[in-house]
Design an enzyme around this catalytic site. Structure first.
Site, PDB file in Angstrom:
ATOM      1  CG  ASP A  24       4.050 -20.870  32.920  1.00 13.83           C
ATOM      2  OD1 ASP A  24       5.205 -21.208  33.218  1.00 13.83           O
ATOM      3  OD2 ASP A  24       3.423 -19.977  33.508  1.00 13.83           O
TER       4      ASP A  24
ATOM      5  N   GLY B  78      10.089 -26.019  38.282  1.00 17.69           N
ATOM      6  CA  GLY B  78      11.205 -25.623  39.136  1.00 17.69           C
ATOM      7  C   GLY B  78      10.700 -24.802  40.309  1.00 17.69           C
TER       8      GLY B  78
ATOM      9  CG  HIS C 250       3.427 -20.232  45.466  1.00 17.25           C
ATOM     10  ND1 HIS C 250       2.598 -20.631  46.474  1.00 17.25           N
ATOM     11  CD2 HIS C 250       4.117 -19.177  45.928  1.00 17.25           C
ATOM     12  CE1 HIS C 250       2.781 -19.827  47.511  1.00 17.25           C
ATOM     13  NE2 HIS C 250       3.695 -18.934  47.203  1.00 17.25           N
TER      14      HIS C 250
ATOM     15  CG  ASP D  13      10.114 -15.858  43.378  1.00 12.48           C
ATOM     16  OD1 ASP D  13       9.260 -15.544  42.525  1.00 12.48           O
ATOM     17  OD2 ASP D  13      10.024 -15.591  44.582  1.00 12.48           O
TER      18      ASP D  13
ATOM     19  CB  SER E  19     -15.773 -73.820  59.227  1.00 14.87           C
ATOM     20  OG  SER E  19     -16.869 -73.834  58.336  1.00 14.87           O
TER      21      SER E  19
END
Lengths: 264, 638
Positions: free
Chosen positions: B103, B27, B107, B30, B537
């Site tokens: 965790d 998320g 930031h 802060d 070619s």
């Protein structure tokens, strides 16, 4: 696949990646429960023989039982054992607290061994659950030219893809058992019947949960006299594993300073 | 011989019946991630003894109020800056689960750490500040969870104390984030109002959120399912290495999906070679009987000596992955320098690495922005869809078919710079009109190559008239056929008599002639044959077109017999006519033949016999992976 099978498969994968992608690697053997499990896993990964040296950076201060273990199993497991000395204590940063300073000798010894052999990868048996700064480690962890660890600038690591190209002259630390816990180590040791040093088992109400140098390692109060009893004890205890390691408790950041400088 | 049979048992730590689930909390910075983690540890009785007291003492020493987040911020630098830098793994228990909590930092600078953490997670908790609402980083993390394949996401609306526990405010945020996630195909497992600092909604429903009837955070975690190994999918065993430590030649790798057992018939991709699994090796007891399933690191031996290398994928014949030199991927980008069209990279798909070029960039956006404007390049922390062209063929699956093999990472200067999901293989080879639906052959490439002992290819012989192209082509055709292969000769002049009879010798018609030749030859090659094209070619650009069409199957051979010798031979009398001015646009006496600069092989027929030249072509086809070469694999000797 049970939990231990999963841990084992993941560690084997990491060993094989390290061996495939780096030129010259060695396994750091500290003679403790974790690095013994590591050697076992390496032999599983390579079908019996570990195809790179076991490096013991020797402070000269290990317990006699540990030296006996090293000499016996180094032969029995057919290891390419390299024992490297550490510099005297005077050669180490005098601003560190005493226990940390003692441990820092090992960092210096490691640097000397690196310079001597030119390894580009060192396999180390650290685990995330041992200690908060170790929890932040990558599986393939780049070290600077000085052997230092930059915790703020670690490369991304996901989906079992590892950053395996250290800059010229620098080296990588590889952590095959980073995802294991203390209880996992014991459960696996029991399942695979891996030999252990008796100091881990209780004698006169005390046992060592973690083995380091004699002068900076203390036993904990415990009656666990077998691996089964150790596992039961670990289910119940809230005392951290490294409680008996003096250097973890001297100052708030002593351990981190050591790790940033290149300590395991 | 000792045999071990490994029984299947549930994946549980410590021999208990408790599943282990790895979760990540993500998320905006802060919004309270670390506080929630600290609170969860406390509520579940997981803190080590004395830890709380120690941290309270540290806070007092620093003259700061105690914060739950200090529990995780073990590093000095973090406490100084008040932000979480990196992934920490912490364990605690709910009633029925062992939770490993990763965790992840919030930031913006540290998105690569969030990805590192979240990529290991079975489930996620996305945290939102009730006052601030959904922010750019919330959206970005939501998007990345979807890209990383994390499907179980619980939403936590934190700091409800700052909005007076307003049910209306909660509903507003809940609706917004649910809509955002559902747009990505992610359905939240729960949306929970909490105050991490005070404990409401974490382990207990307090009076202050009495209007909320759903699960608490701990209950939501208790309902998460651990990831299951992908036994049910087709076998994928990417080869990590080949070991020859003793008399066994062991192919080592981890089974990413499916399962295998000794005796299985397998195919090695991308080469398409077929073999049988002789044994499954192990240590200390070997070999192992019984089926080995997804997730296991194994070693197998095969019933024949084949050239295998790291990065190959072992599959069952009939369900093999597709081989491709081009794929489309949805990626996230972490490097400072934006990813642009034409960039050269290193792509890794499992142990396979290949150099690659970005050929198309589409839908490059910042996933954090609400109204995302599309960009030409993919900037740092942005996402986009790209087509990449690979320098060597790889075997891979779209991620919808196999989430383990259908993903890749991108490296720039030896460091991982991005990653993503394989959306499709062979993307955008050429525009196919919507009303044309190509029909796939009933046979698979590996079925054909097992019979012919070669892969499909276009062997393109170019050179001056009378340089010896047709002679060589026929000799090669004979040789391949007598070895059991399936060669087909496409002579420029022969095709001009039928398929290309509408074409003349203008530059445009010549280009079209070559294009048709290349298309026909490529179709044959895709179906396992070796199409041998003998055509002057002369234009380099036309041959480049042919190479683009045939892609990895193309092998160019320059028959570089000197011009004066060609003119001397002149079997069809063309040179004579041209000199007399009766044959316009004849290649040979003008300077209009553009010699190849990077042909796979150059042959001067004036200094070699036909047999010697055919030997050289055969050798080139072996070393470049067209013909199966059964020689002992020296590379496997470590």
């Amino acid at each position: 696949m049970d939990h231990l099978d999963q841990l084992e498969a993941q560690s084997i994968y990491i060993f094989r990646e390290a061996f495939a992608r780096l030129k010259k690697i060695a396994l750091l053997w500290s003679l403790g429960k974790d690095s013994n499990v590591m050697i076992w896993l390496a032999r599983k990964a390579f079908f019996g023989k570990m195809p790179f040296p076991a490096l013991h950076v020797d402070t000269g201060k290990k317990f006699p039982e540990m030296y006996r273990f090293r000499d016996h199993y180094g032969k029995e497991w057919d290891l390419d054992l390299r024992v490297e000395p550490c510099p005297p204590i005077d050669a180490v940063d005098p601003t560190l607290p005493p226990a940390a300073r003692s441990a820092a000798r090992k960092t210096e010894g490691l640097k000397m061994a690196l310079a001597k052999y030119g390894f580009d990868g060192l396999i180390a048996g650290i685990r995330r659950d041992e200690e908060a700064t170790r929890a932040k480690e990558r599986v393939f962890s780049p070290r600077g030219l000085e052997g230092n660890w930059d915790v703020r600038d670690q490369p991304p690591e996901f989906w079992d893809h590892f950053n395996a190209s250290p800059p010229q002259g620098a080296h990588l630390r590889i952590h095959p058992i980073l995802h294991w816990t203390e209880a996992d180590i014991w459960a696996y040791t029991k399942r695979e019947n891996i030999p252990i040093i008796p100091l881990y088992l209780s004698q006169n109400g005390k046992r060592y949960r973690s083995l380091g140098d004699q002068d900076i390692t203390n036993p904990v109060a415990s009656n666990a006299a077998s691996i089964d009893e150790i596992l039961i004890e670990l289910e119940q205890t809230k005392v951290p594993e490294r409680a008996g390691r003096a250097l973890d408790h001297e100052t708030e950041d002593a351990f981190e300073r050591l790790r940033v400088a290149g300590y395991l | 011989m000792n045999m071990i049979v490994t029984p299947a048992s549930p994946a549980t730590p410590n021999g208990t019946t408790r599943p282990q689930v790895r979760i990540v909390i993500v998320g905006h910075v802060d919004h309270g991630k670390s506080t929630l983690v600290g609170r969860l540890l406390h509520e579940t009785g997981s803190l080590p003894e004395g830890k709380l007291e120690m941290l309270k003492a540290v806070s007092a020493r620093r003259g700061m109020p105690f914060e739950w987040s200090f529990l995780l911020d073990a590093l000095q630098t973090e406490r100084d800056q008040g932000i979480t830098i990196d992934t920490t793994q912490i364990r605690f228990r709910t009633n029925s689960r062992d939770i490993v909590l990763i965790d992840a930092p919030g930031h913006a600078e540290f998105l690569r750490n969030m990805i590192t953490g979240a990529s290991q997670a079975d489930g996620a908790v996305l945290i939102i500040d009730a006052l601030e609402g959904v922010r750019d980083q919330t959206r970005r993390h939501g998007y990345l969870l979807h890209l990383l394949g994390v499907k179980q996401v619980a939403i936590v609306v934190n700091k409800m104390d700052r909005v007076d526990f307003s049910a209306a405010r909660f509903k507003e945020i809940s609706d917004e984030i649910s809509a955002h996630l559902q747009g990505l195909g992610v359905t939240p497992t729960a949306v929970i109002p909490i105050s991490a600092r005070d404990g409401d909604g974490v382990a207990a429903r307090t009076d202050r959120i009495s209007w909320y009837k759903g699960p608490t955070v701990v209950e939501a975690l208790d309902a998460l399912e651990p990831a299951r190994p992908l036994e049910a999918l087709a076998l994928r065993l990417p080869v990590q290495a080949i070991y020859k430590f003793d008399d066994r030649r062991i192919v080592a790798g981890r089974i990413e999906s499916g399962s295998l057992v000794a005796g299985d018939e397998i195919v090695i991709m991308p080469a398409g070679k077929i073999a049988k699994i002789k044994t499954v090796e192990s240590w200390p007891v070997t070999p192992v009987a019984g089926r080995q399933g997804a997730g296991r690191s194994v070693g197998i031996t095969l019933d024949r000596e084949l050239f295998i290398e790291r990065g190959d994928i072992i599959a069952h014949a009939g369900t093999a992955p597709r081989e491709t030199r081009r794929l489309r991927a949805r990626i996230f980008w972490l490097h400072d320098k934006p990813l642009a069209k034409g960039d050269q990279l290193l792509v890794r798909c499992g142990p396979k690495e290949s150099r690659a070029t970005v050929v198309v960039i589409e839908k490059a956006v910042d996933p954090g922005e609400l109204s995302s404007s599309e960009n030409k390049a993919i900037g740092r922390n942005h996402v986009g869809e790209i087509d990449i062209s690979l320098s060597s063929p790889i075997a891979t699956d779209p991620y919808t078919e196999n989430p383990r093999t259908g993903r890749l990472v991108i490296e720039v200067s030896g460091r991982i710079a991005g990653g993503g999901l394989v959306l499709s293989v062979d993307a955008g080879q050429r525009a196919v009109p919507v009303d044309i639906v190509p029909v796939e052959s009933a046979l698979r490439p590996d079925e054909r190559s097992a019979r012919y002992r070669h892969n499909g290819a276009v062997v393109w012989l170019t050179g001056l008239p009378a340089s010896g192209k047709s002679t060589l082509a026929k000799a090669l055709e004979r040789r391949l056929f007598s070895n059991g292969g399936s060669p087909i000769l496409l002579d420029g002049d022969t095709l001009r008599a039928g398929l290309n009879s509408d074409l003349g010798f203008s530059a445009t018609d010549r280009s079209e002639n070559i294009r048709r030749l290349a298309e026909v030859a490529t179709h044959l090659a895709r179906n396992g044959h070796i199409a041998i094209v003998a055509a002057v070619s002369p234009a380099r650009e036309d041959r480049a077109t042919a190479r683009r069409i045939a892609d990895t199957a193309f092998r160019e051979i320059h028959v570089a017999t000197p011009a004066e010798i060609c003119e001397e031979r002149d079997p069809k009398g063309h040179y004579k006519k041209a000199r007399a001015g009766a044959l316009t646009s004849f290649t040979g006496i003008g300077n209009d033949y553009e010699a190849p600069q990077a042909a796979e092989l150059v042959i001067d027929t004036s200094t070699r016999t036909v047999t010697e030249a055919a030997d050289e072509i055969e050798q080139m086809l072996k070393t470049s992976g067209v013909l199966f070469d059964e020689v002992v694999d020296l590379a496997a000797n470590i």
